[in-house]
Design a protein around this motif. Structure first.
Motif, PDB file in Angstrom:
ATOM      1  N   PHE A   1      -2.324   4.474   6.221  1.00 36.72           N
ATOM      2  CA  PHE A   1      -1.978   3.422   5.259  1.00 36.72           C
ATOM      3  C   PHE A   1      -3.186   3.139   4.379  1.00 36.72           C
ATOM      4  CE2 PHE A   1      -1.342  -1.228   4.346  1.00 36.72           C
ATOM      5  CZ  PHE A   1      -0.172  -1.110   3.603  1.00 36.72           C
ATOM      6  N   ARG A   2      -2.970   3.177   3.056  1.00 39.30           N
ATOM      7  CA  ARG A   2      -4.039   2.877   2.091  1.00 39.30           C
ATOM      8  C   ARG A   2      -3.640   1.648   1.293  1.00 39.30           C
ATOM      9  NH1 ARG A   2      -6.494   7.458  -1.809  1.00 39.30           N
ATOM     10  NH2 ARG A   2      -8.616   6.893  -1.280  1.00 39.30           N
TER      11      ARG A   2
ATOM     12  N   ASN B   1      -2.825   6.025  -4.411  1.00 40.14           N
ATOM     13  CA  ASN B   1      -2.081   7.061  -3.706  1.00 40.14           C
ATOM     14  C   ASN B   1      -2.878   7.690  -2.560  1.00 40.14           C
ATOM     15  OD1 ASN B   1       0.176   8.636  -3.221  1.00 40.14           O
ATOM     16  ND2 ASN B   1      -0.491  10.245  -4.625  1.00 40.14           N
ATOM     17  N   LEU B   2      -2.161   8.278  -1.625  1.00 40.41           N
ATOM     18  CA  LEU B   2      -2.723   9.109  -0.558  1.00 40.41           C
ATOM     19  C   LEU B   2      -2.312  10.547  -0.876  1.00 40.41           C
ATOM     20  CD1 LEU B   2      -1.932   7.151   2.731  1.00 40.41           C
ATOM     21  CD2 LEU B   2      -4.163   7.943   1.991  1.00 40.41           C
ATOM     22  N   PRO B   3      -3.150  11.311  -1.546  1.00 39.90           N
ATOM     23  CA  PRO B   3      -2.752  12.660  -1.968  1.00 39.90           C
ATOM     24  C   PRO B   3      -2.455  13.579  -0.786  1.00 39.90           C
ATOM     25  CG  PRO B   3      -4.869  12.020  -2.954  1.00 39.90           C
ATOM     26  CD  PRO B   3      -4.505  10.971  -1.963  1.00 39.90           C
TER      27      PRO B   3
ATOM     28  N   GLY C   1       0.829  -1.197   0.000  1.00 42.85           N
ATOM     29  CA  GLY C   1       0.000   0.000   0.000  1.00 42.85           C
ATOM     30  C   GLY C   1       0.857   1.238   0.000  1.00 42.85           C
ATOM     31  N   MET C   2       0.227   2.357   0.285  1.00 37.58           N
ATOM     32  CA  MET C   2       0.906   3.638   0.371  1.00 37.58           C
ATOM     33  C   MET C   2       0.741   4.135   1.806  1.00 37.58           C
ATOM     34  SD  MET C   2       2.112   4.165  -2.680  1.00 37.58           S
ATOM     35  CE  MET C   2       2.492   5.896  -2.830  1.00 37.58           C
TER      36      MET C   2
ATOM     37  N   ASN D   1     -10.642   0.068  -1.899  1.00 42.65           N
ATOM     38  CA  ASN D   1      -9.446   0.244  -1.088  1.00 42.65           C
ATOM     39  C   ASN D   1      -9.838   0.834   0.262  1.00 42.65           C
ATOM     40  OD1 ASN D   1      -8.808   3.368  -1.185  1.00 42.65           O
ATOM     41  ND2 ASN D   1      -9.579   2.748  -3.202  1.00 42.65           N
ATOM     42  N   THR D   2      -8.960   0.707   1.223  1.00 47.22           N
ATOM     43  CA  THR D   2      -9.224   1.195   2.581  1.00 47.22           C
ATOM     44  C   THR D   2      -8.057   2.039   3.061  1.00 47.22           C
ATOM     45  OG1 THR D   2     -10.615  -0.704   3.138  1.00 47.22           O
ATOM     46  CG2 THR D   2      -9.609   0.464   4.984  1.00 47.22           C
ATOM     47  N   ILE D   3      -8.402   3.149   3.731  1.00 46.13           N
ATOM     48  CA  ILE D   3      -7.397   3.950   4.441  1.00 46.13           C
ATOM     49  C   ILE D   3      -7.587   3.624   5.922  1.00 46.13           C
ATOM     50  CG2 ILE D   3      -6.528   6.242   4.997  1.00 46.13           C
ATOM     51  CD1 ILE D   3      -7.952   7.278   2.449  1.00 46.13           C
TER      52      ILE D   3
END
Length: 189
Positions: free
Chosen positions: A135-136, A146-148, A77-78, A121-123
């Motif tokens: 975490f995404r 991405n996590l902008p 993930g990111m 997807n999950t954050i």
């Protein structure tokens, strides 16, 4: 006889004058006070309320640095992190940590699941002392979303109170929406 009648009349007048004098006599003796009534029974003691939340800590809206690719427990993930200097080991062990994300369409409680980037997807938030990792990950394990840096983050830290017993259950604050949390803890949105 006339003399006797006159004396008798004078005697009668004298007796009635004496018995009709203006002297009212002495006052009678005051009566005794009655006994006081008994006090009513006290009401039952109410149940003990839950521990208070007077020491709730919350952040301003924060931005996070650019996310980087990371694998956590075998999930790609990111991730990025925000500082939470008040987040102590004691809060980690006994308290509750709420994290919210805000972007154009609203404010959401983490974990937050969506279909951003066309994939489910999950954050989620992973808390450690003084830091919260964001975490995404995609559910299909097919890459990353991405996590902008345009996302805004806010945390609420609720220190632990009295341990729950069989009579009182710990309040589950993790189900509170952002609006409910602000109202409950008197936080300005």
């Amino acid at each position: 006889m006339k003399f006797s009648k006159t004396i008798f009349t004078l005697l009668l007048v004298a007796i009635s004058t004496i018995s009709c004098s203006s002297d009212d006599g002495s006052n009678g003796i005051d009566g005794t006070n009655g006994t006081n009534g008994t006090n009513g029974l006290d009401g039952k003691t109410g149940a003990t309320g839950p521990a208070g939340t007077a020491n709730v800590i919350y952040s301003a809206w924060l931005t996070a640095p650019a996310a980087v690719a990371e694998t956590i427990d075998g999930t790609s993930g990111m991730s990025t992190s925000i500082n939470a200097p008040e987040l102590s080991e004691d809060i980690l062990a006994k308290g509750t940590i709420l994290v919210y994300v805000s972007f154009g369409t609203g404010t959401y409680t983490l974990p937050y699941t969506s279909t951003a980037g066309g994939f489910v997807n999950t954050i989620t938030a992973i808390s450690t002392a003084k830091k919260i990792k964001l975490f995404r990950f995609r559910h299909d394990a097919g890459g990353t979303v991405n996590l902008p840096t345009s996302l805004s983050w806010r945390y609420i830290l609720i220190p632990g109170g009295v341990a729950a017993t069989t009579k009182t259950a710990k309040t589950d604050y993790s189900k509170l929406s952002y609006e409910e949390a602000c109202a409950r803890f008197n936080i300005q949105p």
